[in-house]
Design a protein around this motif. Structure first.
Motif, PDB file in Angstrom:
ATOM      1  N   SER A 249       0.862  -1.185   0.000  1.00 37.65           N
ATOM      2  CA  SER A 249       0.000   0.000   0.000  1.00 37.65           C
ATOM      3  C   SER A 249       0.893   1.227   0.000  1.00 37.65           C
ATOM      4  O   SER A 249       2.122   1.121   0.005  1.00 37.65           O
ATOM      5  N   CYS A 250       0.292   2.407  -0.006  1.00 36.21           N
ATOM      6  CA  CYS A 250       1.071   3.651   0.105  1.00 36.21           C
ATOM      7  C   CYS A 250       0.221   4.706   0.781  1.00 36.21           C
ATOM      8  O   CYS A 250      -0.908   4.967   0.373  1.00 36.21           O
ATOM      9  N   ASP A 251       0.790   5.300   1.822  1.00 36.90           N
ATOM     10  CA  ASP A 251       0.112   6.358   2.563  1.00 36.90           C
ATOM     11  C   ASP A 251       0.949   7.632   2.500  1.00 36.90           C
ATOM     12  O   ASP A 251       1.341   8.204   3.523  1.00 36.90           O
TER      13      ASP A 251
ATOM     14  N   GLN B 232       3.633  10.360   2.525  1.00 37.93           N
ATOM     15  CA  GLN B 232       4.890  10.503   3.252  1.00 37.93           C
ATOM     16  C   GLN B 232       4.768  10.130   4.736  1.00 37.93           C
ATOM     17  O   GLN B 232       5.574  10.561   5.560  1.00 37.93           O
TER      18      GLN B 232
ATOM     19  N   GLN C  52       4.576   3.998   8.089  1.00 36.90           N
ATOM     20  CA  GLN C  52       4.318   2.880   7.186  1.00 36.90           C
ATOM     21  C   GLN C  52       5.312   1.745   7.383  1.00 36.90           C
ATOM     22  O   GLN C  52       6.494   1.971   7.631  1.00 36.90           O
TER      23      GLN C  52
ATOM     24  N   SER D 284       4.336   0.415  -8.151  1.00 32.21           N
ATOM     25  CA  SER D 284       3.915   1.810  -8.131  1.00 32.21           C
ATOM     26  C   SER D 284       2.573   1.945  -7.425  1.00 32.21           C
ATOM     27  O   SER D 284       1.644   1.164  -7.662  1.00 32.21           O
ATOM     28  N   GLY D 285       2.478   2.909  -6.505  1.00 33.26           N
ATOM     29  CA  GLY D 285       1.244   3.112  -5.756  1.00 33.26           C
ATOM     30  C   GLY D 285       1.049   2.166  -4.594  1.00 33.26           C
ATOM     31  O   GLY D 285       0.042   2.249  -3.891  1.00 33.26           O
TER      32      GLY D 285
ATOM     33  N   TRP E  66      12.151   0.741  -8.129  1.00 30.54           N
ATOM     34  CA  TRP E  66      10.990   1.435  -7.569  1.00 30.54           C
ATOM     35  C   TRP E  66      10.477   2.409  -8.633  1.00 30.54           C
ATOM     36  O   TRP E  66      10.993   3.535  -8.733  1.00 30.54           O
TER      37      TRP E  66
ATOM     38  N   ASP F 211       7.875   4.132  -8.625  1.00 29.63           N
ATOM     39  CA  ASP F 211       7.233   5.272  -7.965  1.00 29.63           C
ATOM     40  C   ASP F 211       7.425   5.108  -6.463  1.00 29.63           C
ATOM     41  O   ASP F 211       6.682   4.375  -5.805  1.00 29.63           O
TER      42      ASP F 211
ATOM     43  N   CYS G  70       7.217   5.571  -2.614  1.00 34.11           N
ATOM     44  CA  CYS G  70       6.164   6.079  -1.727  1.00 34.11           C
ATOM     45  C   CYS G  70       6.812   6.940  -0.632  1.00 34.11           C
ATOM     46  O   CYS G  70       6.993   8.137  -0.817  1.00 34.11           O
ATOM     47  N   GLU G  71       7.195   6.355   0.518  1.00 32.78           N
ATOM     48  CA  GLU G  71       7.879   7.137   1.556  1.00 32.78           C
ATOM     49  C   GLU G  71       9.369   7.193   1.221  1.00 32.78           C
ATOM     50  O   GLU G  71       9.835   8.176   0.680  1.00 32.78           O
TER      51      GLU G  71
END
Length: 238
Positions: A39-41, A43, A47, A66-67, A86, A88, A90-91
């Protein structure tokens, strides 16, 4: 979830894997080019990572989705990331948590679209060694030694070594950020930056770090001193 050589076959059943929890890696695991995410939350600092690498673990040939890249990869001790990408961030893409004498080796691979940083370095007295890595899109920083961790101390210098790294995109802050007051060092050779001009982007930035959680004070870009071990001849434009 723990992954080792015995369980690796389970990962070959799908092209894209969406796990609900962190996967723990021990030994050597070759993912064969699979895409894995959770998942991605944005910054959020809270996480969990997609992968947690135990001391001595190697993770090879995987794309962090990604995402769904969460806090990327956490390295508990010495570890190797070989051809990990990577598309995209995330943090952060990967965080070194291993302590004194431990090394996170990054060989090949790539990262794109990192709002903050690609590699975060927390473990005191440890080293991150990056070679053959590339970035694209916009990133904040390629590398940062923690500037305000509560564990920061002058007896726990962090080291980064970069060789044959290619920056094919925009860098908002700089390539490497280190805390010279804690003795951190960055050794950089054969760095290629698209459209590079002196000072744009900054290559090695020294900070005055702290252990209070406050924002570190930027000292500035430095060249060929005791902490920023990089010469102007080590950086080329393309």
């Amino acid at each position: 979830m723990t992954i080792n050589k015995v369980l690796f076959g389970l990962f070959l059943s799908a092209t894209v894997l969406n796990a609900q929890a962190t996967s723990t890696i021990s030994g050597t695991v070759d993912m064969g080019g699979k895409t894995v995410g959770t998942s991605c939350d944005g910054q959020s600092e809270s996480q969990a990572p997609v992968f947690y690498l135990k001391d001595g673990a190697t993770l090879k040939n995987v794309v962090i989705k990604s995402g769904a890249a969460a806090d990327g990869v956490h390295c508990a001790g010495s570890c190797t990331l070989s051809n990990v990408s990577w598309p995209d961030v995330c943090e952060d893409a990967a965080t070194m948590k291993g302590g004194s004498g431990k090394t996170m080796t990054v060989s090949g691979g790539s990262a794109a679209s990192a709002d903050d940083k690609v590699f975060q370095h927390n473990g005191l007295g440890s080293t991150i060694n990056i070679s053959g890595f590339s970035t694209s899109g916009t990133i904040g920083k390629l590398y940062r030694s923690c500037g305000n961790c509560s564990s920061n101390t002058s007896s726990g210098a962090r080291k980064v070594i970069m060789n044959n790294v290619t920056i094919n995109g925009t860098v908002k802050v700089g390539i490497a950020g280190i805390n010279s007051n804690y003795g951190d060092t960055a050794t950089i050779t054969n760095l290629k930056i698209k459209g590079y001009k002196s000072g744009s982007p900054k290559v090695c930035i020294e900070y005055k770090g702290n252990n209070t959680g406050a924002e570190p004070t930027e000292i500035g870009e430095k060249w060929n001193d005791s902490y920023c071990k990089v010469k102007t001849s080590d950086v080329t434009s393309f």
